[in-house]
Design an enzyme around this catalytic site. Sequence first.
Site, PDB file in Angstrom:
ATOM      1  N   GLU A 197       0.838  -1.202   0.000  1.00  0.00           N
ATOM      2  CA  GLU A 197       0.000   0.000   0.000  1.00  0.00           C
ATOM      3  C   GLU A 197       0.871   1.249   0.000  1.00  0.00           C
ATOM      4  OE1 GLU A 197      -2.154  -1.001   3.560  1.00  0.00           O
ATOM      5  OE2 GLU A 197      -2.848  -2.835   2.590  1.00  0.00           O
ATOM      6  N   GLU A 243      -4.562  -6.878   2.578  1.00  0.00           N
ATOM      7  CA  GLU A 243      -3.350  -7.630   2.930  1.00  0.00           C
ATOM      8  C   GLU A 243      -3.470  -9.101   2.553  1.00  0.00           C
ATOM      9  OE1 GLU A 243      -4.770  -5.390   4.902  1.00  0.00           O
ATOM     10  OE2 GLU A 243      -3.221  -3.852   5.159  1.00  0.00           O
ATOM     11  N   GLN A 290       2.109  -1.996   5.604  1.00  0.00           N
ATOM     12  CA  GLN A 290       2.360  -0.600   5.984  1.00  0.00           C
ATOM     13  C   GLN A 290       2.859  -0.515   7.428  1.00  0.00           C
ATOM     14  OE1 GLN A 290      -0.757   2.742   5.524  1.00  0.00           O
ATOM     15  NE2 GLN A 290       0.465   2.660   3.664  1.00  0.00           N
ATOM     16  N   PHE A 291       2.280  -1.310   8.278  1.00  0.00           N
ATOM     17  CA  PHE A 291       2.801  -1.583   9.620  1.00  0.00           C
ATOM     18  C   PHE A 291       2.679  -3.094   9.793  1.00  0.00           C
ATOM     19  CE2 PHE A 291       1.916   2.850   9.973  1.00  0.00           C
ATOM     20  CZ  PHE A 291       2.773   3.347  10.938  1.00  0.00           C
ATOM     21  N   ASP A 348       1.756  -4.670  12.134  1.00  0.00           N
ATOM     22  CA  ASP A 348       0.510  -4.972  12.849  1.00  0.00           C
ATOM     23  C   ASP A 348      -0.563  -5.523  11.897  1.00  0.00           C
ATOM     24  OD1 ASP A 348       0.851  -2.840  15.544  1.00  0.00           O
ATOM     25  OD2 ASP A 348       2.123  -2.654  13.787  1.00  0.00           O
ATOM     26  N   ILE A 381      -0.159  -7.538   9.521  1.00  0.00           N
ATOM     27  CA  ILE A 381       0.129  -8.899   9.066  1.00  0.00           C
ATOM     28  C   ILE A 381      -0.958  -9.846   9.587  1.00  0.00           C
ATOM     29  CG2 ILE A 381       1.562  -9.710  11.015  1.00  0.00           C
ATOM     30  CD1 ILE A 381       3.483 -10.925   8.908  1.00  0.00           C
ATOM     31  N   HIS A 416       0.198   0.098  16.231  1.00  0.00           N
ATOM     32  CA  HIS A 416       1.305   0.559  15.394  1.00  0.00           C
ATOM     33  C   HIS A 416       2.640   0.301  16.085  1.00  0.00           C
ATOM     34  CE1 HIS A 416      -2.052   2.651  13.490  1.00  0.00           C
ATOM     35  NE2 HIS A 416      -1.316   2.723  12.409  1.00  0.00           N
TER      36      HIS A 416
END
Lengths: 324, 379
Positions: free
Chosen positions: A29, A60, A82-83, A85, A87, A127
Amino acid sequence: MAEITYLEAIREAMSEEMARDPNVFLMGEDIGAYGGAFKVTEGLLERFGASRVIDTPISEAGFVGAAAGAAHMGMRPVCELQFIDFISCAYDILTNYVATARYRAFLGCPMVVRGPSGGYVRGGPFHSQNPEAAFVHTPGLKIVYPATAEDAKGLMKAAIRDDDCVLFFEHKYLYRRIKGVMPAGDHVVPIGKARVAREGTDVSIITYAATVYKALEAAEQLAAEGVSVEVIDLRTLAPLDDEAIVSTVKKTHKVLVLHEDTRTGGIAGEITARINETCFEWLDAPVLRVTAADVPLPYAPSLEDYVLPQVADVLTAVRRLAAY
Amino acid sequence: MATKSPAAPASRGAVVLGPHANALTRAERLELYYWMRFTRSLEERLVNLYRQTKVVGGLFRSLGQEADAVGSAFALEPGDILSPLIRNLGSMLVKGATPVEILKQYMAKGDSPTRGRELNIHFGDLERGFVGQISHLGDMVPVMAGIALSFKLRREKRVVLVYVGDGATSTGAFHEGINFAAVQRVPMVVIVENNGFAYSTPTTTQTAAKSFADKGIGYGIPGVTADGNDVLATYEVTREAVNRARAGGGVTLIELMTYRRKGHAEHDNQSYVPAGLGERWAAENDPIDRYVARLTEEFGFSPKELAAMDARVQAEIDAATDEAEKSGVPGALDALTGIYADPPLEKPLWFREGVTSAVDAHERPVGWGVYDAAKGGKS
Ligand SMILES: Cc1ncc(C[n+]2csc(CCOP(=O)(O)OP(=O)(O)O)c2C)c(N)n1
């Protein structure tokens, strides 16, 4: 050679691998024109074009799953979360499909899933996560988590070349704070090999990622107290470098396992158990753990600082070990 | 048909009021103005605090989107429950969130609604009717479908409103949640705020659909598009959907056309936005300017009346700021409470027994590695 940051080292690795192998491509992203939320992919769209630097919808599971399919066909996708987190949104695909593909279907998934991880940044519960343990528990995934800029580059290159899926955790606190001079030439750091970050003789600290620096800072202070601390930077969490673990146990006989992830079910428990199984008689003290408390990571500085391991905690633990 | 990308501000032709907007009283019309102005001014105050480094994390703006948040939330009744997204400060204010709460939340105060655990507008209150979002986009859709399911099962005439951005519609959670809600015919309204971008990603990269309203077809529910910068149009379309849901008619998907005038968050310099686009929306399609024009030209409000309202908003925000600044930071040990109902307290780890803080000072990191436009480059 000029120093570059941990973040630039990751970019350099991806860029070199894309230049070397036309099968390598990126998905994620905002990674194209924007260069990613943290600017890790900055400039890569301009260099390699939109067909190899693909901006995805916020999906994702979609693009990590698509990476698996492309990887079956011999492509080498690198996915940015992007973070890290997020995943969790691709957890099903990664643990059920990707992790088992080779074993059950003889299909390789040469792909990398990477993203900014970790706390100490006031990022709050979504985050700042360190979700590595959930994946370490899944056979079939390789997991790396570099602490230095040199390793960030070398491990990324190894990850892209690996024939299995590698989850590549990047510590966002280290992104622009840690710098290094890259070794000349094709710098590849093998997956599965730990590193001695500091030699010592009295107590070993086994750790990885941002807490390597907490350990080094504590080691410096403890040296002044006459305690010689060895710091092992694991670099790879799956597969673990058992040899490096055993060899530091045999050298110092006292071990602290330190990580930023929460305690219960964290990797420290696994490492402790392996030490008990393989070299208990070499120990002069119980293996101790310093980890985050078992709570979701809170946002306010006073709370985050309380929950995450700090240098003072490492000092407490090493002093306790040294006293045995 | 909705335009997918905000190539140009939507047209501002004369708008015919619908029956719901027509039925608004004079006081209600003024109230809509008050909440829009309040949203904008409170965010401006937060920008000041952010620049003074009093905001602990990032700051998210809804500049230019106040009408969509306020007009839609205004269509709910007490007892209805909404779940805001990051651009829906206005919706929360309408539902009774106070400026003191918002300011304390951003400043991570110990007596903020989440006691310093969560950031920005991530907090809720079921009594007042708003549920705190988490960061993972789309997750609130199934959660809100479940709240709506509880209304259905208990035969309560209550309605749920859930907001998502254009980007969040691409998540699996959005799809599964709205599909579940549609199949169950629960009393839920889903608003897709189409503000042109998801972070840097234009809607054309997000979906191949012609409009987000079209997605309703796939779920077997009505999908409608409205002008999200027209507070009355937003109210009208939401009220219609809310009434339908309350009457047992099931889920409606509403696409509100608007534009995100600021970056994703304060650090984002919007380098990806075509030159002049934001400025055009500001000049030609500002939701507050548009509403002021209607209030004064159509509904007989005097500029003086509106100015008095602005002054009231400022005074309330000043007072709230003073109050919020007085609060202290959370006590460190509070971190260990409330993970479970039982046990209510986590024991400290062995190396923290008797320790209340393992650091000398709580630093605010200068940057966490993100691009910092304010510093003209990288942090
Ligand atoms: C599942 C998930 N993936 C990625 C992100 C990171 N992220 C936060 S906001 C955002 C863009 C959101 O865009 P949109 O839904 O259109 O809302 P807007 O910000 O435009 O109001 C992204 C990608 C996230 N929060 N959740």
